[in-house]
Each structure stands twice: as C-alpha cells, then as structure tokens.
Design a protein around this motif. Structure first.
Motif, mmCIF file in Angstrom:
data_model
loop_
_atom_site.group_PDB
_atom_site.id
_atom_site.type_symbol
_atom_site.label_atom_id
_atom_site.label_comp_id
_atom_site.label_asym_id
_atom_site.label_seq_id
_atom_site.Cartn_x
_atom_site.Cartn_y
_atom_site.Cartn_z
ATOM 1 N N LEU A 25 0.811 -1.211 0.000
ATOM 2 C CA LEU A 25 0.000 0.000 0.000
ATOM 3 C C LEU A 25 0.842 1.257 0.000
ATOM 4 O O LEU A 25 0.331 2.356 -0.187
ATOM 5 N N GLU A 26 2.144 1.131 0.228
ATOM 6 C CA GLU A 26 3.012 2.295 0.238
ATOM 7 C C GLU A 26 3.500 2.666 -1.157
ATOM 8 O O GLU A 26 4.008 3.753 -1.374
ATOM 9 N N GLU A 27 3.382 1.734 -2.103
ATOM 10 C CA GLU A 27 3.903 2.043 -3.428
ATOM 11 C C GLU A 27 2.849 2.722 -4.276
ATOM 12 O O GLU A 27 1.672 2.745 -3.951
ATOM 13 N N GLU A 28 3.272 3.302 -5.389
ATOM 14 C CA GLU A 28 2.387 4.016 -6.278
ATOM 15 C C GLU A 28 1.312 3.083 -6.830
ATOM 16 O O GLU A 28 1.602 2.000 -7.328
ATOM 17 N N LEU A 29 0.032 3.491 -6.712
ATOM 18 C CA LEU A 29 -1.077 2.638 -7.116
ATOM 19 C C LEU A 29 -1.236 2.531 -8.617
ATOM 20 O O LEU A 29 -1.853 1.614 -9.111
ATOM 21 N N TYR A 30 -0.697 3.446 -9.365
ATOM 22 C CA TYR A 30 -1.088 3.558 -10.761
ATOM 23 C C TYR A 30 0.085 3.329 -11.713
ATOM 24 O O TYR A 30 0.135 3.858 -12.814
ATOM 25 N N ASP A 31 1.044 2.485 -11.280
ATOM 26 C CA ASP A 31 2.194 2.274 -12.126
ATOM 27 C C ASP A 31 1.868 1.406 -13.327
ATOM 28 O O ASP A 31 2.627 1.359 -14.280
ATOM 29 N N GLN A 32 0.714 0.710 -13.299
ATOM 30 C CA GLN A 32 0.347 -0.129 -14.433
ATOM 31 C C GLN A 32 -0.641 0.567 -15.371
ATOM 32 O O GLN A 32 -0.534 0.467 -16.575
ATOM 33 N N ILE A 33 -1.637 1.241 -14.800
ATOM 34 C CA ILE A 33 -2.625 1.959 -15.595
ATOM 35 C C ILE A 33 -2.740 3.369 -15.031
ATOM 36 O O ILE A 33 -3.098 3.548 -13.874
ATOM 37 N N LYS A 34 -2.442 4.353 -15.793
ATOM 38 C CA LYS A 34 -2.505 5.726 -15.341
ATOM 39 C C LYS A 34 -3.967 6.186 -15.282
ATOM 40 O O LYS A 34 -4.714 6.026 -16.235
ATOM 41 N N ALA A 35 -4.361 6.768 -14.151
ATOM 42 C CA ALA A 35 -5.745 7.189 -13.991
ATOM 43 C C ALA A 35 -6.156 8.197 -15.046
ATOM 44 O O ALA A 35 -7.283 8.191 -15.529
ATOM 45 N N ASP A 36 -5.213 9.108 -15.405
ATOM 46 C CA ASP A 36 -5.596 10.124 -16.381
ATOM 47 C C ASP A 36 -5.716 9.560 -17.788
ATOM 48 O O ASP A 36 -6.140 10.251 -18.706
ATOM 49 N N GLU A 37 -5.362 8.289 -17.943
ATOM 50 C CA GLU A 37 -5.503 7.643 -19.239
ATOM 51 C C GLU A 37 -6.680 6.670 -19.271
ATOM 52 O O GLU A 37 -7.079 6.212 -20.336
ATOM 53 N N PHE A 38 -7.212 6.336 -18.107
ATOM 54 C CA PHE A 38 -8.198 5.257 -18.068
ATOM 55 C C PHE A 38 -9.568 5.710 -17.597
ATOM 56 O O PHE A 38 -10.561 5.467 -18.254
ATOM 57 N N PHE A 39 -9.671 6.390 -16.459
ATOM 58 C CA PHE A 39 -10.960 6.676 -15.842
ATOM 59 C C PHE A 39 -11.565 7.963 -16.384
ATOM 60 O O PHE A 39 -11.609 8.985 -15.714
ATOM 61 N N LYS A 40 -12.054 7.872 -17.615
ATOM 62 C CA LYS A 40 -12.621 9.042 -18.254
ATOM 63 C C LYS A 40 -14.085 8.840 -18.659
ATOM 64 O O LYS A 40 -14.692 9.759 -19.191
ATOM 65 N N SER A 41 -14.633 7.679 -18.422
ATOM 66 C CA SER A 41 -15.999 7.410 -18.852
ATOM 67 C C SER A 41 -16.647 6.389 -17.935
ATOM 68 O O SER A 41 -15.973 5.667 -17.190
ATOM 69 N N ASP A 42 -17.992 6.329 -18.013
ATOM 70 C CA ASP A 42 -18.716 5.306 -17.266
ATOM 71 C C ASP A 42 -18.240 3.914 -17.648
ATOM 72 O O ASP A 42 -18.118 3.024 -16.796
ATOM 73 N N GLU A 43 -17.982 3.697 -18.936
ATOM 74 C CA GLU A 43 -17.587 2.375 -19.407
ATOM 75 C C GLU A 43 -16.301 1.910 -18.746
ATOM 76 O O GLU A 43 -16.131 0.728 -18.424
ATOM 77 N N GLU A 44 -15.376 2.843 -18.520
ATOM 78 C CA GLU A 44 -14.101 2.458 -17.909
ATOM 79 C C GLU A 44 -14.269 2.145 -16.428
ATOM 80 O O GLU A 44 -13.618 1.249 -15.893
#
Length: 519
Positions: A25-44
């Motif tokens: 839990l101390e490491e970066e959560l988004y090293d595999q999928i960047k939030a600004d690249e993924f969570f942009k729509s209901d579908e995602e």
C-alpha cells in the motif's frame, strides 16, 4: 443471447494491474494503468467493477454458502450413500443442525463471503484514492462507490443471516496485524441499514443493458426488503412497515412483473426475465460455477440429458417437502414423466429417448434395477439408497451440457418481493386482503386454487413451494419459528443453533474473534 455488461479484456487488465499495485500500500497505485488515461468514462469505471462481480460466481459452487443454506433447511439434503458423500460428516452435521466449527464447509462459506467484502473494500479504497488525488471527477466516481457499498451490504446480508455476529470491515487500508473483533448481530444490522440508506439513493433506476447483473436502485430496495423482513430475528425488533415500503418501491416501479411461465425464470436463456431484479450471469464457458446437474443427478442420469460428464448423485429433496405440493401444481412436475418440467425429478427415469428406463444396478435397490427417484428416503446415513430422494429439476439441464449451466441465477426475484410484502402485511394484520391477493397471484400462476385466508403454515409453505432451491428456506424457517423443531432426519435443536459457528480456522487466525453461543 447472454448479455454481459463487462468488457473481459479491460477487466482482466484492470484486475491484474491493481492486484500488482496493491501488494504494497506504500507504493504508487497507478504504475500499471494511469488514472488520467483510463478513468474518463462510465464504461471504464464499469470495467473496473468486474472484480467485485466476478466474486459472485462462487455462489453456486458446491461446498460453500449456498450448500450450507440449502442442506441446513428442510428442502434439501445430501445423504451418505454408502461410500459416497460422507465428506467427514459435514453435510450430515449441517442438516441435523449439529454444526462443528472445524467443518470445512463453514470455513469455505466464511472465506467466500468475506472475500466479497474485501474486494468491495479494495475497489472503494482505490476509487476514493483517485478522487483524493484529483485524478478523476468525483461526480463520475461517486455513483460507482455507492454501487460497491450496496454490493458490500449484500455480502453482509448473507453474513448476518448465516454467522450473525461477524466483524464489520469497511476499509481496505488496514494496519499490519489487523484482527477485528466480532460485532453483535444488531450492530451488523445497523451497519447494513446505514450503508444502504446512504448508497441506494445514488443508484440508477434502470435495468438491462449495461445495468444488467449490476446493483441498481431496485436491487438496493430488495436488500432492504430482506433486511427488514428479518429484523425481528437479526436485531430483536420488527420492521414490517419498512419491509413493505422497500417492496413497494420495486412493485410500484412498473419495471418488473411475474412471468406467465414459472420456469421461464430458470431456463438457459432467462436473461430477459421480467422477474429478474439482480442476477449472477452464469455462462457455461465464460462465467462458470453453476454446476447443479453434477450435484443432484444420479450417475445414470448422464444418459437422460446426454451430459458430457457423469453426475455425482448428491443433493436431493425430502418427502415431506415434495409432498407439500399438490399434484396439480405446475411447479411440481409429473412423476415418471421427465418431459414435463418441474421443480423435481421424481419416479422412473429414462434415457434421452424418453422410453428406455435407466438402470441403477446397486445391490440394495429394493425395487429392481430400474432407476426410480423415490420421495421416501430410507436413511440419512450411512447407507441411503443411491436412488433415494427426488432430485432438483427446477433449472433447465440442456441436452449435451457441460457441467456448468448457462442460466442466470436470480438472487432477487419479483415473486419473492411480492411474498415479502404479503408476509409483512400479514404480520401486521392476519386478515389483510392485499396480503391474501398477493399470495394468490403466485398460486394462480402455479394453477392451484386460491387460498381463502392466510395462516403461518400456509404462508410459509407457499414461500417454500415458490422459492424452492433459491437459498431462502433456512431463513424462512427461522423467521416462522420452525427451524428448531424436529423433522425427518433432524432432531430438535436449541435456538442458538440457528446461527452457524465461527469456523475454527478463523478463531485460530484471529484471537479477537469470539465463538457464537452454543459451540
């Protein structure tokens, strides 16, 4: 055609990434999928919810929660058939309400249910982190967090019903050595109620399409209806008016209706059922786990349905329950005629051609080599006849099936909600005309005569006939004060045996847990 709301590729990618990133839990959560690249729509966001819902596929697996609910009731049992199905005595114990905390089925159920809680907690934590980091729009993420909270409430509904006094765990970022104590059953009730009151208003009032098999507003109301129907048992105070109000939200929505054919709810192509409020969308290839043909059918029944794999000859119903149906009840089925669909397979069993009787061939068969499913069961253990007990035929077993069914299992069904409202009204006034009319709607579809009045006995019996093998019978018996009574193959039991024991493995792993009374 089976309808899936999730996108398999995105789910797999998301789950893999988050499983990796949450190992610390101390490491970066988004090293595999960047939030600004993924969570942009209901579908995602919907794709990200996949892990929470795929946990449900284990519901119909043998050996866990569903099995305990069914076998500990009066509608199903797993007798010991000589060398088959002893399994350390766990199913004998369950049916007799002689639970042993060391029985593995209890630990399986506990882990299944708390695994579902944990997955919801993880996704809620991750979605909140995205909001807190400014990575996503709170207005976009908040409805999905509410959906997860309501799903977590469902897992807790099952926990409060089976185990009662369980830990309340509502966070994922727990400290090392986290060992939560039990909460009381009343405290768990209050937690579920609060979660639903806060989350359900945020859920959409839609069904079908991308909302199919997801928690929506009406699923939330169904959870509330069940919670309040059992409030007297769960917290010691009745909540009949709240149960009625929750049921009315579903009934008055106009989005649900009884199907004209009872068995349309249990066919392989039941995704369009007008009764489905919330389902687990099983699929014989992509979403496996509903393997009832294996669990209930006789070895020789492989020839009846031309099944790929030989069944296990386990689960059956009991004579008293089977005989609670009138012969003209459309839900019962017809003895010696497998061509007519019924909740039960009873009497002579035939090959796929419907003419040649199957052969059992066991030495102890009292009526010759022909296979006959008898309602009467000669013994619970150790030598129940291999053909004894009518089998569960409620769900469609298509010809040439693999072990897994294609049927979507209805966790909440409209007929159940009608009966919830009827019971709550009857509890308030035993002569309530609306309660009687609601029950008679159910009976009319089953082609049986209407009741002229409701009693505790006929209301409980009708719930049993309609909701057979949908995992509610044990709760109904407890609520109607019948669970503790002696019945065939079960001695009278103490009221404290209405709860399952906390599994021994969980007590050993968490010294803050206390055992339920009676064990």
């Amino acid at each position: 055609m089976k309808k899936y709301w999730f996108k398999a590729l995105l789910v797999s990618l998301f789950v893999i990434a988050f499983n990796q990133s949450c190992s610390d839990l101390e490491e970066e959560l988004y090293d595999q999928i960047k939030a600004d690249e993924f969570f942009k729509s209901d579908e995602e966001f919907i794709a990200a919810l996949g892990a929470a819902y795929t946990r449900l596929y284990g519901y119909q697996n043998h050996g866990s929660y569903m099995s305990l609910q069914e076998v500990s009731s009066d509608e199903a049992m797993i007798p010991q058939r000589g060398g088959d199905w002893y399994d350390g005595g766990v199913w004998l114990n369950a049916h007799r309400a002689e639970y042993n905390p060391a029985d593995g089925n209890l630990d399986n159920a506990w882990n299944f249910l708390f695994g579902g809680v944990s997955t919801c907690n993880r996704l809620i934590f991750q979605f909140n982190e995205l909001i807190n980091n400014g990575s996503v729009d709170p207005a976009l993420a908040t409805p999905f967090i509410s959906e997860l909270r309501a799903l977590r409430a469902l897992w807790y509904l099952w926990l409060i019903d089976g185990f009662g006094n369980v830990p309340i765990i509502d966070r994922f970022d727990v400290p090392e050595g986290f060992a939560p104590p039990n909460a009381t059953r009343a405290q768990v009730f209050a937690f579920i109620e609060k979660e639903l009151n806060e989350s359900v208003p945020n859920l959409p009032k839609v069904k079908g399409g991308s909302a199919y098999a997801r928690i929506n507003y009406y699923t939330g109301k169904a959870i509330q209806a069940k919670l309040y129907l059992n409030a007297q048992v769960y917290k010691g105070a009745a909540e009949w008016d709240k149960a009625i109000a929750a049921a009315d939200e579903i009934i008055n929505s106009g989005q649900f209706a009884l199907t004209s054919n009872y068995f349309a709810n249990f066919n392989s192509d039941n995704a369009g059922s007008s009764e489905s409020i919330f389902v687990i969308p099983y699929d014989k290839v992509n979403a496996t786990g509903f393997n009832l043909p294996q669990m209930t059918l006789h070895y020789a029944s492989q020839e009846t349905f031309e099944l790929r794999d030989q069944p296990w000859n386990g689960y059956c119903s009991l004579a008293e329950f089977y005989n609670s149906y009138e012969d003209g009840d459309a839900r019962k089925g017809v003895r010696d005629n497998q061509a007519i669909r019924g909740n039960f397979l009873a009497g002579k069993q035939f090959k796929a051609n419907g003419k040649d009787q199957l052969q059992d061939g066991s030495a102890d068969d009292p009526d010759g080599p022909g296979l006959v499913f008898t309602p009467e069961i000669n013994a619970h253990f150790p030598n129940c006849f291999r053909q004894a007990g009518v089998r569960i035929g409620k769900f469609e077993f298509p010809a040439k099936s693999t072990p897994d069914l294609n049927t979507d299992f209805q966790i909440f069904r409209y007929a159940d909600i009608l009966l919830v409202k009827a019971e709550a009204l009857w509890r308030k006034n035993n002569a309530d005309a609306t309660a009687l009319a609601l029950v008679n709607q159910i009976r009319a579809r089953a082609a049986v005569a209407p009741f002229t009045s409701l009693t505790a006995d006929n209301l409980l019996a009708e719930r049993g006939r309609e909701m057979f093998f949908e995992s509610w019978r044990r709760s109904d018996l407890i609520r109607f004060g019948k669970y503790d009574e002696a019945r065939q193959w079960k001695p009278a039991s103490q009221p404290c045996k209405q709860l399952w024991p906390v599994p021994r493995a969980q007590l050993d792993a968490n010294k803050n847990l206390k055992q339920n009374p009676c064990y």
